[in-house]
Design an enzyme around this catalytic site. Structure first.
Site, mmCIF file in Angstrom:
data_model
loop_
_atom_site.group_PDB
_atom_site.id
_atom_site.type_symbol
_atom_site.label_atom_id
_atom_site.label_comp_id
_atom_site.label_asym_id
_atom_site.label_seq_id
_atom_site.Cartn_x
_atom_site.Cartn_y
_atom_site.Cartn_z
ATOM 1 N N LYS A 255 12.444 11.611 -67.030
ATOM 2 C CA LYS A 255 12.612 11.772 -65.574
ATOM 3 C C LYS A 255 12.180 13.179 -65.195
ATOM 4 O O LYS A 255 12.468 14.134 -65.949
ATOM 5 C CB LYS A 255 14.075 11.542 -65.181
ATOM 6 C CG LYS A 255 14.362 11.844 -63.707
ATOM 7 C CD LYS A 255 15.698 11.281 -63.256
ATOM 8 C CE LYS A 255 16.894 12.139 -63.599
ATOM 9 N NZ LYS A 255 16.871 13.504 -63.023
ATOM 10 N N GLU B 236 18.759 11.621 -54.684
ATOM 11 C CA GLU B 236 20.020 12.364 -54.779
ATOM 12 C C GLU B 236 20.338 13.041 -53.450
ATOM 13 O O GLU B 236 19.512 13.789 -52.895
ATOM 14 C CB GLU B 236 19.925 13.417 -55.906
ATOM 15 C CG GLU B 236 21.212 14.232 -56.048
ATOM 16 C CD GLU B 236 21.305 15.051 -57.327
ATOM 17 O OE1 GLU B 236 20.409 14.924 -58.196
ATOM 18 O OE2 GLU B 236 22.268 15.817 -57.454
HETATM 19 O O1 KIV Z 1 20.892 15.512 -64.639
HETATM 20 C C1 KIV Z 1 21.464 14.583 -64.052
HETATM 21 O O2 KIV Z 1 22.609 14.223 -64.359
HETATM 22 C C2 KIV Z 1 20.759 13.921 -62.962
HETATM 23 C C3 KIV Z 1 21.544 12.952 -62.121
HETATM 24 C C4 KIV Z 1 22.358 13.701 -61.148
HETATM 25 C C5 KIV Z 1 20.666 11.959 -61.469
HETATM 26 O O3 KIV Z 1 19.615 14.162 -62.751
#
Ligand code: KIV
Length: 293
Positions: A119, A188
């Site tokens: 991600k 988010e």
């Molecule tokens: O790092 C994380 O926990 C995240 C979530 C808040 C989506 O990116």
């Protein structure tokens, strides 16, 4: 998931196909083997090894302090539990901002550590990184709205997309990420109307955190959900347990038992074989001093 199976490993294409489905996707963070076992046993679809590990576990004030090596270390711990859920690893700050070569190598490090996807934060600005990582056959999840790696430029952890221009920018970024090939997009801390418009505008699932109910899935941080992180409680967190209180009470009981002479009991003790204990007593306090030559 569209192909419900208690045992089938969740894949990025299966997540991507989970659009216009009544049952929302579930993603929860985990950073080590015990939490990975817990969330996988709870049948989540995706485990996010998030850079939130910096704040929830490593004691930093923001997520900017962790490196690819740090995330890989935690991904390894999660992956060694062989979860059914798809393991998504966060590319940390500066791991995809410098060059496309860097971006693809860092993504590969996380895949080799055991992730099934990575991600990254940002929209159109990050399309070069998205393209090269996808070219290396690594599934990419996008992340828009409040992007904690932009903490300094956005001036803190605050709701994004409140005005029309900012809302439109988020929608345009989401469309660009989806068209580039991201298999899902985290939204988010955006108003629910913005999340709804994004969800309706892209062909891949949106996973909300502080983005209301009009998303294709929801994600929470494990430590928030089970009450292991209690210092700050954002409005969007629903706490399902109070493990900090439970664990503190357990350790307090242990300390009281030790101090009160109630721990360990005879059942919690290894006993020497018959005769050995008596023989040891004969030698008094020090066996080395009195041991026969
Ligand atoms: O790092 C994380 O926990 C995240 C979530 C808040 C989506 O990116």
């Amino acid at each position: 998931m569209t192909e419900p199976s208690a045992l089938r490993k969740v894949t990025a294409p299966a997540v991507s196909a989970h659009k216009h489905v009544d049952t929302p996707l579930v993603m929860v963070t985990a950073y080590d083997a015990p939490s990975a076992r817990i969330v996988d046993a709870a049948d989540v679809d995706m485990i996010l090894v998030g850079d939130s590990v910096a704040m929830t576990v490593l004691g930093y004030d923001d997520t900017l302090q962790v490196t690819t090596a740090d995330i890989a270390h935690h991904v390894g711990a999660v992956a060694r539990t062989h979860p059914r859920a798809l393991v998504v690893a966060d590319l940390p700050w500066m791991s995809y901002h410098v060059s496309t070569e860097d971006s693809v190598r860092n993504a590969a490090t996380l895949i080799r550590a055991g992730a099934g996807a990575v991600k990254l934060e940002g929209g159109r600005k990050r399309l070069d990184a998205v393209h090269v990582i996808l070219d290396a056959e690594i599934p990419v999840m996008g992340h828009l709205g409040l992007t904690p790696q932009s903490f300094h430029t956005i001036g803190g952890f605050r709701v994004q997309g409140r005005d029309l221009e900012a809302a439109r920018a988020i929608v345009d970024d989401a469309i660009a990420l989806a068209e580039a090939g991201c298999f899902a997009i985290v939204l988010e801390c955006v108003p629910d109307a913005v999340a709804r418009l994004v969800t309706d505008s892209v062909a891949v699932p949106t996973i909300g955190i502080g983005a209301g109910r009009h998303c294709d899935g929801q994600v929470l941080v494990f430590h928030d959900l089970v009450g292991l992180e209690t210092r700050i409680t954002p409005k969007f967190v629903r706490r399902y347990a109070d493990l900090t209180a439970d664990a503190t009470a357990a350790v307090s009981r242990f300390a009281a038992d030790v101090r009160g002479g109630r721990f360990p009991s005879s059942e919690e003790t290894y006993h020497a074989a018959d005769g050995v204990a008596d023989a040891l007593q004969l030698y008094g306090g020090s066996t080395t001093e009195h041991a026969p030559a």
